[in-house]
Structure formats: C-alpha cells, structure tokens
Design a protein around this motif. Structure first.
Motif, mmCIF file in Angstrom:
data_model
loop_
_atom_site.group_PDB
_atom_site.id
_atom_site.type_symbol
_atom_site.label_atom_id
_atom_site.label_comp_id
_atom_site.label_asym_id
_atom_site.label_seq_id
_atom_site.Cartn_x
_atom_site.Cartn_y
_atom_site.Cartn_z
ATOM 1 N N ASP A 53 -3.042 5.471 8.460
ATOM 2 C CA ASP A 53 -2.496 5.911 9.742
ATOM 3 C C ASP A 53 -1.743 4.785 10.443
ATOM 4 N N ARG A 54 -2.150 3.563 10.241
ATOM 5 C CA ARG A 54 -1.506 2.412 10.885
ATOM 6 C C ARG A 54 -0.218 2.000 10.192
ATOM 7 N N MET A 55 0.039 2.551 9.023
ATOM 8 C CA MET A 55 1.205 2.155 8.247
ATOM 9 C C MET A 55 2.502 2.387 9.020
ATOM 10 N N ASN A 56 2.569 3.468 9.783
ATOM 11 C CA ASN A 56 3.795 3.788 10.518
ATOM 12 C C ASN A 56 4.084 2.807 11.641
ATOM 13 N N THR A 57 3.089 2.048 12.084
ATOM 14 C CA THR A 57 3.356 1.040 13.107
ATOM 15 C C THR A 57 4.064 -0.173 12.507
ATOM 16 N N TYR A 58 3.899 -0.408 11.218
ATOM 17 C CA TYR A 58 4.517 -1.559 10.558
ATOM 18 C C TYR A 58 5.790 -1.209 9.807
ATOM 19 N N LEU A 59 5.851 -0.016 9.248
ATOM 20 C CA LEU A 59 7.008 0.385 8.445
ATOM 21 C C LEU A 59 7.745 1.526 9.125
ATOM 22 N N HIS A 60 9.000 1.291 9.485
ATOM 23 C CA HIS A 60 9.823 2.341 10.067
ATOM 24 C C HIS A 60 10.309 3.268 8.970
ATOM 25 N N ARG A 61 10.701 4.458 9.358
ATOM 26 C CA ARG A 61 11.128 5.466 8.393
ATOM 27 C C ARG A 61 12.304 4.978 7.535
ATOM 28 N N ASP A 62 13.292 4.349 8.164
ATOM 29 C CA ASP A 62 14.450 3.855 7.414
ATOM 30 C C ASP A 62 14.030 2.834 6.359
ATOM 31 N N PHE A 63 13.085 1.991 6.733
ATOM 32 C CA PHE A 63 12.625 0.987 5.783
ATOM 33 C C PHE A 63 11.867 1.638 4.630
ATOM 34 N N LYS A 64 11.076 2.658 4.915
ATOM 35 C CA LYS A 64 10.344 3.354 3.852
ATOM 36 C C LYS A 64 11.300 3.964 2.840
ATOM 37 N N THR A 108 18.214 -1.621 8.042
ATOM 38 C CA THR A 108 17.095 -2.453 8.457
ATOM 39 C C THR A 108 17.609 -3.670 9.213
ATOM 40 N N SER A 109 16.745 -4.287 9.991
ATOM 41 C CA SER A 109 17.134 -5.465 10.772
ATOM 42 C C SER A 109 16.728 -6.756 10.071
ATOM 43 N N LEU A 110 16.596 -6.709 8.765
ATOM 44 C CA LEU A 110 16.129 -7.878 8.029
ATOM 45 C C LEU A 110 17.277 -8.817 7.683
ATOM 46 N N SER A 111 16.966 -10.092 7.657
ATOM 47 C CA SER A 111 17.942 -11.097 7.236
ATOM 48 C C SER A 111 18.052 -11.054 5.708
ATOM 49 N N PRO A 112 19.082 -11.692 5.140
ATOM 50 C CA PRO A 112 19.197 -11.717 3.668
ATOM 51 C C PRO A 112 17.976 -12.325 2.982
ATOM 52 N N GLU A 113 17.389 -13.349 3.580
ATOM 53 C CA GLU A 113 16.193 -13.958 2.990
ATOM 54 C C GLU A 113 15.025 -12.980 2.987
ATOM 55 N N LYS A 146 0.825 -1.216 0.000
ATOM 56 C CA LYS A 146 0.000 0.000 0.000
ATOM 57 C C LYS A 146 0.856 1.262 0.000
ATOM 58 N N TYR A 147 1.983 1.239 0.721
ATOM 59 C CA TYR A 147 2.881 2.401 0.744
ATOM 60 C C TYR A 147 3.447 2.668 -0.651
ATOM 61 N N LEU A 148 3.920 1.627 -1.306
ATOM 62 C CA LEU A 148 4.521 1.802 -2.623
ATOM 63 C C LEU A 148 3.489 2.205 -3.662
ATOM 64 N N MET A 149 2.283 1.700 -3.552
ATOM 65 C CA MET A 149 1.229 2.109 -4.481
ATOM 66 C C MET A 149 0.843 3.566 -4.234
ATOM 67 N N CYS A 150 0.839 3.969 -2.972
ATOM 68 C CA CYS A 150 0.500 5.354 -2.620
ATOM 69 C C CYS A 150 1.530 6.335 -3.200
ATOM 70 N N ILE A 151 2.793 5.935 -3.237
ATOM 71 C CA ILE A 151 3.840 6.776 -3.819
ATOM 72 C C ILE A 151 3.499 7.142 -5.262
ATOM 73 N N HIS A 152 2.891 6.211 -5.972
ATOM 74 C CA HIS A 152 2.557 6.417 -7.379
ATOM 75 C C HIS A 152 1.120 6.893 -7.582
ATOM 76 N N GLY A 153 0.454 7.277 -6.513
ATOM 77 C CA GLY A 153 -0.868 7.867 -6.643
ATOM 78 C C GLY A 153 -2.020 6.887 -6.643
ATOM 79 N N VAL A 154 -1.758 5.624 -6.370
ATOM 80 C CA VAL A 154 -2.820 4.628 -6.303
ATOM 81 C C VAL A 154 -3.186 4.464 -4.834
ATOM 82 N N VAL A 155 -4.324 5.019 -4.451
ATOM 83 C CA VAL A 155 -4.740 5.040 -3.051
ATOM 84 C C VAL A 155 -5.967 4.170 -2.856
#
Length: 106
Positions: free
Chosen positions: A39-50, A71-76, A23-32
C-alpha cells in the motif's frame, strides 16, 4: 539517488524508493513478499515512473529517451534505476530457474 536526492528533491534516504522499485518489479512477475507493505508503494513510485520501470523490465528494447522525460530524474539517477531494474530481472530469473530445477529434481 546515491547523493540523498530524488530528482531535485533532497530526501532523508532513497532506500525506500529503491526498495519499492525492486518489490514492484518482482510483483509484476508474481514474486510477492508477504512482509512488504504494498500500500505504501504508491507514495514512493508515481504512476509515470511505474510505466517506465515496467517497460524497462518487460520490454527493454522499446524504451526510448521520451519515456524518461516523464520522470524528474537526472541522467545519473536514470542509469541507477536501469541498474536496479537489471539486477531485479536477474534476481527474478534466478528464482524461477531455481524453482524449476527444484521441481524437476524432486
């Protein structure tokens, strides 16, 4: 993310995180989506990850290994996110092509 973890954290489900990326990436391109609570997006996606996800979506050639160090993500999980970004980009492009063709034809 497919094994019920986000980085080192065990989570009940990674679906909200994956859905927030899309939803975040679609919103960047105007697809809402009017039914999604942005509003809940910030609880799942941190600023660095965005920042990393947006860079992958808009300028994939400039993504470096250092971008993922934030980010704290593993390579997988990084690979999984890259696939989600790629599929979202394809979906957005198909929406725009369909809209353009619809406008041209009628």
């Amino acid at each position: 993310m497919t094994n019920g973890c986000y980085g080192n954290e065990q989570v009940k489900s990674t679906l909200p995180f994956r859905y927030a990326i899309i939803k975040y990436l679609m919103c960047i391109h105007g697809v809402v989506d009017q039914y999604f609570n942005y509003d809940r997006m910030n609880t799942y996606l941190h600023r660095d990850f965005k920042v990393v996800a947006k860079k992958m979506m808009t300028d994939p050639g400039s993504v470096t290994v250092e971008d993922f160090d934030m980010t704290s993500l593993s390579p997988e999980e990084r690979c999984h996110v890259a696939i989600i970004v790629m599929e979202t980009k394809r979906r957005v492009e198909l929406l725009f092509v369909t809209k353009t063709l619809s406008n041209l034809l009628g």
